[in-house]
Design an enzyme around this catalytic site. Sequence first.
Site: not given
Ligand code: NAD
Ligand code: GLY
Length: 349
Positions: A112, A134, A176, A214, A224, A228, A232, A235, A239, A252
């Site tokens: 939990r 998130k 972003e 942020k 949100e 917040r 998006n 987005h 999306h 993305h």
């Molecule tokens: P990712 O985590 O897939 O990383 C992209 C690629 O880079 C992967 O192959 C990873 O292994 C590689 N990588 C990571 N660090 C590296 C480094 N230092 N050197 C070389 N390669 C490296 O993608 P991302 O763009 O980091 O994140 C996208 C994800 O984040 C999505 O799933 C999205 O939904 C999520 N997201 C979440 C929030 C949130 O608020 N929680 C906000 C925006 C995006």
């Molecule tokens: N990436 C949008 C949020 O964290 O709200």
Amino acid sequence: MQVNIALKQVVDNSYDITIDTIKPVHFDTKVAIVTNPKVAGLHLAYLLSKVTAKELYIITVPDGEEYKNQDSINIILESLFNHKFNRKSMLIAFGGGVIGDMTGYAASIYQRGINFVQIPTTLLSQVDASVGGKTGMNNSYGKNLIGAFHQPKAVLIDPSFLRTLPSREFAAGVAEVVKMAVTFNKEFFSFLETADLTDSDVLGEAIKQAVQTKASVVAQDEKEQGIRAALNYGHTFGHVIENETKYKKYLHGEAVAIGMVMANDTAVKMGLMSSDEAQRVKKLLQKYSLPTSYTVLDADSFYETFFLDKKSSDASITFILPVGIGAVKITDACEKSLVISVLDKFGVN
Ligand code: NAD
Ligand code: GLY
């Protein structure tokens, strides 16, 4: 008969985000670093030279958005059970946004809820995903549809990890950063227009400003319920583009870049933004070779896909539109015909 359960206590989930070279740190508890083979191969030895714990385990899950699913969550949870993690144990998310979101989600549900720390290694995760709590995973119905708000105990942002990031992934993170500036900070946007992000000091400053933006938004609206949603921006359109291209053609951040251009064109049509301002945003995105055009084959079908968005209801679509540069409006009062006319213009690109 009625029994009242008094749950009005104020919980302080505040935490610090440090932007610096990681300093040596010891955790007097069981810790698991959750990562993937790519990040581990590049940077785990360095992290292990900084982080120690009473008991330290490494959990690796496959790399990629397609593995942001229940199977990977099960890998994490089973390892925690096997090593008898308890409520005082802790997880460290070490990777991009995929690892960060899944580690946070596993932390939110294991017994939990246990603590976790974010050590993001992509630009996108340093400026956005690691901050704000998130967490989640994808399923066959769509992206991030399962999850929880679960704040990390700390975020350690070490920009030196970005040296190994492929340029396309770096640019996706810049999208972003631009998002934060257009929606909330005019001066930051002007700074970005002339900034050289290959300079480590300038990059550090850009990360700081994006994270401050942020953090301030999340502090006002953690779950949100209002402002917040402005994060998006780009987005709603992005999306649909990801959905139409089956998550294969664009990263993305790239889809968000096109989505911001579409949102800007909508804002221009509604008199919220000047064409000059929309042009400045497009130019900044193009500086990082981010895509700014997309062929909309069927505007009506594109429009219908908006309804899959988490922010939309059965009857209305919520759009995040810039008001000039540095301010933003969240509205569900966009005429369908106006949005279709914007999409039709993209049809001829
Ligand atoms: P990712 O985590 O897939 O990383 C992209 C690629 O880079 C992967 O192959 C990873 O292994 C590689 N990588 C990571 N660090 C590296 C480094 N230092 N050197 C070389 N390669 C490296 O993608 P991302 O763009 O980091 O994140 C996208 C994800 O984040 C999505 O799933 C999205 O939904 C999520 N997201 C979440 C929030 C949130 O608020 N929680 C906000 C925006 C995006
Ligand atoms: N990436 C949008 C949020 O964290 O709200």
